[in-house]
Scaffold this motif. Structure first.
Motif, PDB file in Angstrom:
ATOM      1  N   ASP A 170       0.828  -1.209   0.000  1.00 46.26           N
ATOM      2  CA  ASP A 170       0.000   0.000   0.000  1.00 46.26           C
ATOM      3  C   ASP A 170       0.862   1.258   0.000  1.00 46.26           C
ATOM      4  O   ASP A 170       0.545   2.237  -0.680  1.00 46.26           O
ATOM      5  CB  ASP A 170      -0.933   0.015   1.216  1.00 46.26           C
ATOM      6  N   ILE A 171       1.964   1.226   0.740  1.00 46.95           N
ATOM      7  CA  ILE A 171       2.865   2.384   0.776  1.00 46.95           C
ATOM      8  C   ILE A 171       3.473   2.609  -0.607  1.00 46.95           C
ATOM      9  O   ILE A 171       3.578   3.748  -1.074  1.00 46.95           O
ATOM     10  CB  ILE A 171       3.951   2.205   1.873  1.00 46.95           C
ATOM     11  N   ARG A 172       3.842   1.532  -1.294  1.00 43.62           N
ATOM     12  CA  ARG A 172       4.358   1.690  -2.670  1.00 43.62           C
ATOM     13  C   ARG A 172       3.298   2.306  -3.575  1.00 43.62           C
ATOM     14  O   ARG A 172       3.602   3.165  -4.409  1.00 43.62           O
ATOM     15  CB  ARG A 172       4.838   0.343  -3.211  1.00 43.62           C
ATOM     16  N   ALA A 173       2.050   1.906  -3.400  1.00 41.66           N
ATOM     17  CA  ALA A 173       0.959   2.488  -4.190  1.00 41.66           C
ATOM     18  C   ALA A 173       0.790   3.965  -3.867  1.00 41.66           C
ATOM     19  O   ALA A 173       0.514   4.778  -4.768  1.00 41.66           O
ATOM     20  CB  ALA A 173      -0.344   1.729  -3.924  1.00 41.66           C
ATOM     21  N   HIS A 174       0.996   4.338  -2.614  1.00 35.86           N
ATOM     22  CA  HIS A 174       0.934   5.756  -2.243  1.00 35.86           C
ATOM     23  C   HIS A 174       1.995   6.541  -3.010  1.00 35.86           C
ATOM     24  O   HIS A 174       1.707   7.624  -3.528  1.00 35.86           O
ATOM     25  CB  HIS A 174       1.123   5.940  -0.734  1.00 35.86           C
TER      26      HIS A 174
ATOM     27  N   LEU B 180      -7.106  13.062  -1.736  1.00 36.26           N
ATOM     28  CA  LEU B 180      -8.511  12.985  -2.136  1.00 36.26           C
ATOM     29  C   LEU B 180      -8.858  14.055  -3.163  1.00 36.26           C
ATOM     30  O   LEU B 180      -9.969  14.071  -3.692  1.00 36.26           O
ATOM     31  CB  LEU B 180      -9.426  13.103  -0.913  1.00 36.26           C
ATOM     32  N   THR B 181      -7.887  14.937  -3.459  1.00 32.47           N
ATOM     33  CA  THR B 181      -8.076  15.955  -4.482  1.00 32.47           C
ATOM     34  C   THR B 181      -8.404  15.273  -5.808  1.00 32.47           C
ATOM     35  O   THR B 181      -7.835  14.242  -6.142  1.00 32.47           O
ATOM     36  CB  THR B 181      -6.771  16.783  -4.639  1.00 32.47           C
ATOM     37  N   VAL B 182      -9.298  15.880  -6.565  1.00 25.31           N
ATOM     38  CA  VAL B 182      -9.697  15.307  -7.847  1.00 25.31           C
ATOM     39  C   VAL B 182      -8.677  15.682  -8.917  1.00 25.31           C
ATOM     40  O   VAL B 182      -8.320  16.846  -9.078  1.00 25.31           O
ATOM     41  CB  VAL B 182     -11.108  15.792  -8.244  1.00 25.31           C
ATOM     42  N   ASP B 183      -8.196  14.667  -9.626  1.00 26.65           N
ATOM     43  CA  ASP B 183      -7.256  14.856 -10.730  1.00 26.65           C
ATOM     44  C   ASP B 183      -7.979  15.593 -11.860  1.00 26.65           C
ATOM     45  O   ASP B 183      -9.022  15.135 -12.325  1.00 26.65           O
ATOM     46  CB  ASP B 183      -6.762  13.488 -11.205  1.00 26.65           C
TER      47      ASP B 183
ATOM     48  N   GLU C  20     -10.949  11.892 -11.171  1.00 30.44           N
ATOM     49  CA  GLU C  20     -11.058  11.004 -10.020  1.00 30.44           C
ATOM     50  C   GLU C  20     -10.008  11.429  -9.006  1.00 30.44           C
ATOM     51  O   GLU C  20      -8.989  12.013  -9.359  1.00 30.44           O
ATOM     52  CB  GLU C  20     -10.827   9.550 -10.433  1.00 30.44           C
ATOM     53  N   SER C  21     -10.244  11.094  -7.739  1.00 34.75           N
ATOM     54  CA  SER C  21      -9.244  11.430  -6.723  1.00 34.75           C
ATOM     55  C   SER C  21      -8.006  10.562  -6.921  1.00 34.75           C
ATOM     56  O   SER C  21      -8.074   9.481  -7.510  1.00 34.75           O
ATOM     57  CB  SER C  21      -9.821  11.261  -5.317  1.00 34.75           C
ATOM     58  N   PHE C  22      -6.885  11.057  -6.440  1.00 39.10           N
ATOM     59  CA  PHE C  22      -5.624  10.330  -6.606  1.00 39.10           C
ATOM     60  C   PHE C  22      -5.618   9.028  -5.811  1.00 39.10           C
ATOM     61  O   PHE C  22      -4.986   8.056  -6.207  1.00 39.10           O
ATOM     62  CB  PHE C  22      -4.446  11.224  -6.216  1.00 39.10           C
ATOM     63  N   LEU C  23      -6.299   9.015  -4.687  1.00 39.18           N
ATOM     64  CA  LEU C  23      -6.501   7.791  -3.898  1.00 39.18           C
ATOM     65  C   LEU C  23      -7.966   7.732  -3.482  1.00 39.18           C
ATOM     66  O   LEU C  23      -8.594   8.767  -3.248  1.00 39.18           O
ATOM     67  CB  LEU C  23      -5.641   7.788  -2.639  1.00 39.18           C
ATOM     68  N   GLN C  24      -8.495   6.546  -3.394  1.00 38.56           N
ATOM     69  CA  GLN C  24      -9.846   6.361  -2.878  1.00 38.56           C
ATOM     70  C   GLN C  24      -9.807   6.511  -1.353  1.00 38.56           C
ATOM     71  O   GLN C  24      -8.793   6.212  -0.721  1.00 38.56           O
ATOM     72  CB  GLN C  24     -10.378   4.980  -3.269  1.00 38.56           C
ATOM     73  N   PRO C  25     -10.889   6.987  -0.748  1.00 37.84           N
ATOM     74  CA  PRO C  25     -10.884   7.205   0.715  1.00 37.84           C
ATOM     75  C   PRO C  25     -10.408   5.993   1.508  1.00 37.84           C
ATOM     76  O   PRO C  25      -9.681   6.140   2.491  1.00 37.84           O
ATOM     77  CB  PRO C  25     -12.351   7.537   1.024  1.00 37.84           C
ATOM     78  N   ARG C  26     -10.762   4.779   1.095  1.00 39.57           N
ATOM     79  CA  ARG C  26     -10.336   3.585   1.829  1.00 39.57           C
ATOM     80  C   ARG C  26      -8.815   3.429   1.808  1.00 39.57           C
ATOM     81  O   ARG C  26      -8.225   2.891   2.735  1.00 39.57           O
ATOM     82  CB  ARG C  26     -11.032   2.340   1.234  1.00 39.57           C
ATOM     83  N   SER C  27      -8.172   3.937   0.761  1.00 37.68           N
ATOM     84  CA  SER C  27      -6.721   3.816   0.637  1.00 37.68           C
ATOM     85  C   SER C  27      -5.963   4.715   1.610  1.00 37.68           C
ATOM     86  O   SER C  27      -4.749   4.598   1.736  1.00 37.68           O
ATOM     87  CB  SER C  27      -6.285   4.153  -0.792  1.00 37.68           C
TER      88      SER C  27
ATOM     89  N   ASP D  36      -4.575   2.087   6.646  1.00 36.50           N
ATOM     90  CA  ASP D  36      -3.803   0.838   6.535  1.00 36.50           C
ATOM     91  C   ASP D  36      -4.696  -0.348   6.894  1.00 36.50           C
ATOM     92  O   ASP D  36      -5.892  -0.177   7.157  1.00 36.50           O
ATOM     93  CB  ASP D  36      -2.528   0.903   7.391  1.00 36.50           C
ATOM     94  N   VAL D  37      -4.136  -1.532   6.900  1.00 34.63           N
ATOM     95  CA  VAL D  37      -4.936  -2.739   7.155  1.00 34.63           C
ATOM     96  C   VAL D  37      -5.458  -2.832   8.583  1.00 34.63           C
ATOM     97  O   VAL D  37      -6.334  -3.647   8.871  1.00 34.63           O
ATOM     98  CB  VAL D  37      -4.159  -4.031   6.787  1.00 34.63           C
ATOM     99  N   TRP D  38      -4.945  -2.010   9.475  1.00 30.87           N
ATOM    100  CA  TRP D  38      -5.438  -1.957  10.854  1.00 30.87           C
ATOM    101  C   TRP D  38      -6.433  -0.807  11.031  1.00 30.87           C
ATOM    102  O   TRP D  38      -6.777  -0.448  12.142  1.00 30.87           O
ATOM    103  CB  TRP D  38      -4.276  -1.824  11.835  1.00 30.87           C
TER     104      TRP D  38
END
Length: 128
Positions: free
Chosen positions: A44-48, A70-73, A78-85, A88-90
């Motif tokens: 996930d960090i690499r995806a960030h 969450l800013t829209v490109d 679309e946002s650069f990351l989805q809110p769930r992203s 982390d997994v915790w």
């Protein structure tokens, strides 16, 4: 009568063995799950970092914090990351630490507290 005592003892021993094996299997499973969660967080960090570079290419600057993602490109709307992203997994929010020459993405890790030994983090140099 002796046969019944032997059978009862056998059942008790088998029950104890079953409890022991179940306990060992549970410990092994929990260790595997923790390891899998850590590896997922590293991915996930690499995806960030990939999203951070897309953010910079589109907007001409780096994000100051994880909420900026969450800013829209303006290109694909679309946002650069989805809110769930952002979590982390915790279910803890990732933290961005922006310095003059690098950006660090940090997960609080299994204990949920930033600044402890189980934090999961990585740095990426900034291109200006």
């Amino acid at each position: 009568m002796q046969g019944v005592k032997t059978l009862k003892m056998f059942v008790c021993i088998m029950g104890a063995i079953l409890v022991l094996v179940t306990g060992l299997a549970t410990c092994a499973y929990q260790g595997q799950m923790k390891s899998l969660r850590i590896r997922q967080t590293e991915a996930d960090i690499r995806a960030h970092f990939m999203s951070i570079e897309l953010y910079r290419e589109s907007l001409g600057r780096y994000p100051e914090n994880v909420s900026d993602m969450l800013t829209v490109d303006p290109v694909d709307h679309e946002s650069f990351l989805q809110p769930r992203s952002l979590l982390d997994v915790w279910s803890n929010r990732f933290v961005y630490r922006v310095g003059p020459a690098s950006i660090e993405v940090v997960s609080a890790g299994p204990d949920g507290r930033i600044g402890t030994g189980d934090d999961i983090k990585a740095n990426c140099g900034l291109r200006r």
